[in-house]
Design an enzyme around this catalytic site. Structure first.
Site, PDB file in Angstrom:
ATOM      1  N   SER A 221       0.843  -1.180   0.000  1.00  0.00           N
ATOM      2  CA  SER A 221       0.000   0.000   0.000  1.00  0.00           C
ATOM      3  C   SER A 221       0.891   1.248   0.000  1.00  0.00           C
ATOM      4  CB  SER A 221      -0.944  -0.032   1.208  1.00  0.00           C
ATOM      5  OG  SER A 221      -1.880   1.010   1.160  1.00  0.00           O
ATOM      6  N   ASP A 434      -8.653  -5.228  -6.102  1.00  0.00           N
ATOM      7  CA  ASP A 434      -8.272  -4.001  -5.401  1.00  0.00           C
ATOM      8  C   ASP A 434      -8.899  -2.796  -6.108  1.00  0.00           C
ATOM      9  OD1 ASP A 434      -7.027  -1.897  -4.099  1.00  0.00           O
ATOM     10  OD2 ASP A 434      -5.043  -2.823  -4.135  1.00  0.00           O
ATOM     11  N   HIS A 468      -7.930  -4.599  -1.517  1.00  0.00           N
ATOM     12  CA  HIS A 468      -6.645  -4.004  -1.153  1.00  0.00           C
ATOM     13  C   HIS A 468      -6.032  -4.688   0.063  1.00  0.00           C
ATOM     14  CE1 HIS A 468      -3.565  -0.953  -1.167  1.00  0.00           C
ATOM     15  NE2 HIS A 468      -3.838  -0.610   0.080  1.00  0.00           N
ATOM     16  N   ASP A 469      -6.862  -5.164   0.984  1.00  0.00           N
ATOM     17  CA  ASP A 469      -6.352  -5.792   2.206  1.00  0.00           C
ATOM     18  C   ASP A 469      -5.785  -7.189   1.977  1.00  0.00           C
ATOM     19  OD1 ASP A 469      -6.731  -3.711   3.901  1.00  0.00           O
ATOM     20  OD2 ASP A 469      -8.463  -4.538   4.953  1.00  0.00           O
TER      21      ASP A 469
END
Length: 487
Positions: A221, A434, A468-469
Site C-alpha cells: 500500500s 483491489d 486491497h487488504d
C-alpha cells in the site's frame, strides 16, 4: 358541469380535503421517532468528555479484534516496547520546510549479521505502527504477524527486519501530535510531508545503525510507494525492492477517495483547524473517514460472501413487535460492520496524522516532470532525463498481464522518472479485486520499469476477493511470492 362550476366545486371541497389530510398526517406521526444510532453516538461523546485521559493514554495497548473478520490490529503500541531514534539535526523537507529534529519509532526482528548486510526495511501502510509482529516486549500480534518469523515471508532466521512508524505518524515518530521545540503541539503547524521525506528519515535511522545497504526494501500500500522511493533516492543502498499493491503515481481515483476522508474529518467542528489536543477530538469525522476507507480496502464480492443482505440481530427491546420495520439507523449487517470499524479506529489514530500522511500519498508521483518540479534527485546517481528515454521502445507485451489498449499520456514520463530503478531487482504484486490501487497501476509500473531497460522485474497478479487488504490476509500467495523473491 361547465369549467366554472367544476372549479367552484373544487374550491368548496378543498378545506375538507386539507382537514382529512392533516388528520392522516397526525395519525402517521404520533409516534416519537427514535434513533438508537444517534443516541449511541451522543453517549460515546459524553463518555469521552467525562474521561480526563481520553486521547493519548498509553494504558490500552491491545487492539480490539471485534467479531466481524480478520481485521488488522490498530492499537497504540506501548512506548516501552519500541525503540526510538532521535535525530538531533534539522531535516530539510521536499516542500521547502525544515524539521529542527525528529524521532523515529522502530522495532526489529531477527539477528543482525556481523557485516550488517541482511537488513530488510519493512514499510507500513497509512495508519500502521512499527509493531508489525509480536516481540518479547510486546507479545500482542502485529499487523503483519503471519509474514514475519522463522521460515516465513520475511525469514527472521536469515534476515534482520526493521519496521518504523513513519514520519508524520502518531505511534512514537514525530508528527502533528508531537511537541515542537517550544513545547507546544505542532498540530497543523506541522509541515507538509512527502513520501520522500518519510524515507529520508528512515535512512537517517539506518545511518545511525551503521547499515550501509539494505538487502531489501519491502512495503505494501503506502509502504509500496516507500519501497520504490527508497530505491529511487538511494539506488546504491538498496539491493532488492518489493512493492505490494502500491503505485508509482497516485491516480485521480485514489486521490478522490482520500479527499473524501479528509473532507468529512475537517468538517467535524471538533477538528477546530487541527487544534483539538486539549479538547474533544474529532471522533465523528474520524469515524466517517474510517468507514469510507474501509469500503476502499475490500471488494464488493467479499461483501456479498461475508454479509450478503443479512440484517442485524434485533436487541431485546426491539423484538417486541411481530413484524420488523426498516429504520434510518443501521439495519443491514454490512452497516453495523462499517459502524464497528469506524468506532474501533476513531480514537486510536491521530486525526491530523491521517490528514498529513494521506496527503503525502496523494502527492506521490515518480513521473519525470513531477520529480524535476520538486528538484528531487537520487543520491550518487545521475538524475533521469527525457532525452535518454525518448528513443526507448514501448515494452514487449508480458505474459504476466495483458497490455493496455492505449498507454496513458504520462507513461513515457513515468518510464523516464523510474530510470534510477532499472538496475535493482523488483517484485511487484497486484490484486485484481483491489479498488484503491487497481491492478492497472501495478501493470503500468511494471511496463514502465521494463521500458527503462530493466530485465529484473517480476510481476504476479493475485485473484481473490479481499481487495486491497489482500496484502494483510493472503499469507499463502503474498507470503509465498515475497519469500521466493527474497531467497
Amino acid at each position: 358541469m361547465n369549467l366554472i362550476a367544476r372549479n367552484s366545486f373544487r374550491l368548496r371541497t378543498l378545506p375538507h380535503c386539507l382537514r382529512s389530510l392533516r388528520q392522516q398526517t397526525t395519525c402517521a406521526t404520533t409516534a416519537t421517532p427514535s434513533f438508537p444510532c444517534v443516541d449511541a453516538h451522543a453517549a460515546r461523546e459524553s463518555k469521552i468528555l467525562a474521561s480526563s485521559v481520553y486521547r493519548y493514554s498509553q494504558s490500552d495497548t491491545r487492539a480490539s479484534s471485534g467479531d466481524s473478520g480478520p481485521e488488522p490490529p490498530y492499537a497504540r503500541p506501548n512506548p516501552l516496547s519500541y525503540n526510538t531514534y532521535h535525530h538531533q539535526y534539522p531535516l530539510e523537507l521536499t516542500y521547502g520546510s525544515t524539521l529542527p529534529s525528529f524521532d523515529i519509532a522502530y522495532e526489529t526482528w531477527g539477528t543482525l549479521s556481523p557485516s550488517r548486510d541482511n537488513v530488510i526495511l519493512l514499510h507500513t501502510g497509512l495508519s500502521a505502527s512499527s509493531h508489525a509482529a509480536s516481540t518479547e516486549l510486546n507479545p500482542t500480534e502485529g499487523w503483519w504477524e503471519k509474514f514475519i518469523g522463522p521460515g516465513r515471508a520475511l525469514d527472521t532466521s536469515q534476515f534482520f527486519v526493521i519496521c518504523t512508524n513513519v514520519l508524520g505518524g502518531c505511534y512514537g515518530s514525530t508528527g502533528p501530535s508531537s511537541l515542537d521545540p517550544e513545547g507546544q503541539r505542532y498540530a497543523t503547524r506541522f509541515p507538509i510531508l512527502s513520501i520522500f521525506d518519510m524515507v529520508r528519515a528512515q535512512f537517517k535511522l539506518l545511518d545511525h545503525l551503521s547499515v550501509q545497504k539494505l538487502y531489501a526494501s519491502v512495503g505494501s500500500s503506502m509502504g509500496g510507494m516507500q519501497s520504490l522511493a527508497a530505491g529511487w533516492l538511494f539506488p546504491d543502498r538498496v539491493n532488492k525492492i518489493v512493492s505490494i499493491s502500491g503505485t508509482a503515481r497516485s491516480s485521480p481515483g485514489s486521490i478522490a477517495m482520500r479527499h473524501a476522508q479528509r473532507s468529512v474529518l475537517m468538517a467535524d467542528p471538533n477538528w477546530n483547524n487541527g487544534s483539538y489536543y486539549d479538547d474533544l477530538p474529532p471522533h465523528t469525522g474520524m469515524k466517517l473517514a474510517r468507514q469510507i476507507a474501509t469500503i476502499t480496502y475490500r471488494s464488493g464480492p467479499e461483501w456479498d460472501q461475508r454479509f450478503g443482505r443479512k440484517l442485524r440481530e434485533l436487541k431485546d427491546e426491539e423484538s417486541t413487535s411481530l413484524s420488523r420495520s426498516p429504520t434510518l439507523c443501521p439495519d443491514f449487517l454490512i452497516e453495523t460492520y462499517l459502524d464497528h470499524q469506524g468506532e474501533q479506529f476513531c480514537l486510536k489514530y491521530d486525526a491530523n496524522s491521517l490528514l498529513y500522511i494521506s496527503k503525502a500519498m496523494d502527492l506521490f508521483d515518480l513521473t519525470l516532470p513531477a520529480l524535476q518540479e520538486l528538484a528531487v534527485t537520487p543520491a550518487t546517481h545521475a538524475p533521469p532525463s527525457l532525452s535518454t528515454s525518448s528513443s526507448r521502445q514501448l515494452p514487449i507485451p508480458s505474459k504476466s498481464h495483458p497490455p493496455p489498449l492505449h498507454y496513458a499520456p504520462h507513461f513515457p514520463e513515468l518510464a523516464a522518472g523510474l530510470e534510477p530503478l532499472n538496475s535493482i531487482p523488483i517484485l511487484v504484486l497486484g490484486v485484481q479485486s483491489d479498488i484503491l490501487f487497481p491492478v492497472e497501476q501495478q501493470r503500468e509500473l511494471v511496463d514502465a520499469l521494463r521500458m527503462t531497460g530493466s530485465t529484473q522485474v517480476s510481476y504476479f497478479e493475485l485473484g481473490g476477493v479481499w481487495g486491497h487488504d489482500t496484502f494483510l490476509l493472503d499469507v499463502l500467495n503474498v507470503g509465498g511470492a515475497v519469500r521466493g523473491f527474497l531467497s
